[in-house]
Write a protein that holds these residues in place. Sequence first.
Motif, short mmCIF file in Angstrom:
data_model
loop_
_atom_site.label_atom_id
_atom_site.label_comp_id
_atom_site.label_asym_id
_atom_site.label_seq_id
_atom_site.Cartn_x
_atom_site.Cartn_y
_atom_site.Cartn_z
N ALA A 1 0.62 -1.06 -0.09
CA ALA A 1 0.14 -0.01 -0.15
C ALA A 1 0.91 1.30 0.01
N SER A 2 1.91 1.25 0.91
CA SER A 2 2.67 2.55 0.96
C SER A 2 3.42 2.58 -0.17
N SER A 3 4.14 1.59 -0.72
CA SER A 3 5.03 1.60 -1.77
C SER A 3 5.07 0.46 -2.56
N PRO A 4 4.10 0.33 -3.45
CA PRO A 4 3.98 -0.89 -4.15
C PRO A 4 5.06 -1.42 -5.13
N GLU A 5 5.52 -0.43 -5.77
CA GLU A 5 6.68 -0.70 -6.64
C GLU A 5 7.80 -1.27 -6.07
N THR A 6 8.24 -0.41 -5.03
CA THR A 6 9.44 -1.20 -4.07
C THR A 6 9.07 -2.61 -3.63
N ALA A 7 7.80 -2.61 -3.22
CA ALA A 7 7.47 -4.06 -2.61
C ALA A 7 7.66 -5.08 -3.69
N LEU A 8 7.00 -4.83 -4.79
CA LEU A 8 7.10 -5.71 -5.98
C LEU A 8 8.52 -6.05 -6.35
N GLY B 1 1.57 -18.04 -2.46
CA GLY B 1 0.83 -17.35 -1.33
C GLY B 1 1.82 -16.43 -0.78
N LEU B 2 0.82 -15.10 -0.80
CA LEU B 2 1.50 -14.12 -0.20
C LEU B 2 0.83 -13.37 0.97
N GLY B 3 1.64 -13.33 1.95
CA GLY B 3 0.89 -12.62 3.15
C GLY B 3 1.66 -11.31 3.25
N LEU B 4 0.94 -10.21 3.09
CA LEU B 4 1.58 -9.00 2.90
C LEU B 4 0.76 -7.78 3.50
N ALA B 5 1.72 -6.66 4.18
CA ALA B 5 1.25 -5.53 4.72
C ALA B 5 0.57 -4.69 3.54
N GLY B 6 -0.26 -4.11 3.72
CA GLY B 6 -1.09 -3.20 2.87
C GLY B 6 -1.96 -4.03 1.81
N ALA B 7 -2.09 -5.10 2.07
CA ALA B 7 -3.07 -5.99 1.18
C ALA B 7 -4.68 -5.74 1.27
N ASN B 8 -4.96 -5.14 2.42
CA ASN B 8 -6.27 -4.52 2.69
C ASN B 8 -6.57 -3.34 2.20
N ALA B 9 -5.84 -2.55 1.55
CA ALA B 9 -5.88 -1.33 0.96
C ALA B 9 -6.67 -1.42 -0.75
N ALA C 1 -4.67 -2.67 -4.08
CA ALA C 1 -3.21 -3.00 -3.87
C ALA C 1 -2.94 -4.51 -4.50
N ALA C 2 -3.64 -5.28 -3.74
CA ALA C 2 -3.53 -6.87 -4.19
C ALA C 2 -3.81 -7.08 -5.67
N GLY C 3 -4.69 -6.53 -6.11
CA GLY C 3 -5.13 -6.73 -7.64
C GLY C 3 -4.00 -6.12 -8.39
N TRP C 4 -3.32 -5.02 -8.15
CA TRP C 4 -2.33 -4.51 -8.92
C TRP C 4 -0.93 -5.30 -8.72
N LEU C 5 -0.82 -6.00 -7.64
CA LEU C 5 0.47 -6.74 -7.51
C LEU C 5 0.24 -8.21 -8.35
#
Length: 218
Positions: A37-44, A73-81, A84-88
């Motif tokens: 959520a806070s930095s999707p491209e960095t997270a990817l 299977g990914l458990g990620l901070a910000g996935a409830n934004a 965010a999950a769809g983009w990733l």
Amino acid sequence: MNLFLGVDGGGTGCRVVLANGQGHVLARAEGGAANIASSPETALANILTATRAAATQAFGDGAEAALPRIRAGLGLAGANAAGAAGWLGTHLPFAQSRIETDAITAVKGALGRADGIVAAMGTGSVFAIQQAGQIRQIGGWGFWLGDEGSGAVLGRALLSRALRALDGALPMTPLLRAILEIADEHGLDTDSDEIRAEALRIFATGGPLEEDDGTDTA
């Protein structure tokens, strides 16, 4: 060969485990922050770097060819934004991906099928309750709106106090002076995604302060 990948990603770092269809762990690796959520491209980028490191351990030169065979299977901070999950998911090279919040995966890892409560306190914070197979998440709304008691929020409060001391509204202490030096070193450009991500990491970790003599740090 069937390949399965587990990813645990938070605001400070991520960990991945690669296993085969029999459940045997083939490799493990770690990477940087993975809050989508806070930095999707960095997270990817950090998730893929850690995944490629694990695949290289397991398959050497065949690592890249293994990625399309992975079910992740990914458990990620910000996935409830929202979004965010769809983009990733559209940017992952895996055969199949399921993205949940790190609270959900923490519950499954800690409790299995049992009822209980899990408190996950790190860069962010979240509580989750599992009862009769149903999971309810409490908190975990991110650095700006929630995450009470987390490293990032506590660090932000400390920096705020340091800035008040700089203004003369509070006494300056060795701890607050050290925090100001860290802030000056890393910059405070709130328009920079990189600085925002780094600020969360610094807020959350704090780190040892060698110059702090313990005097008047309250």
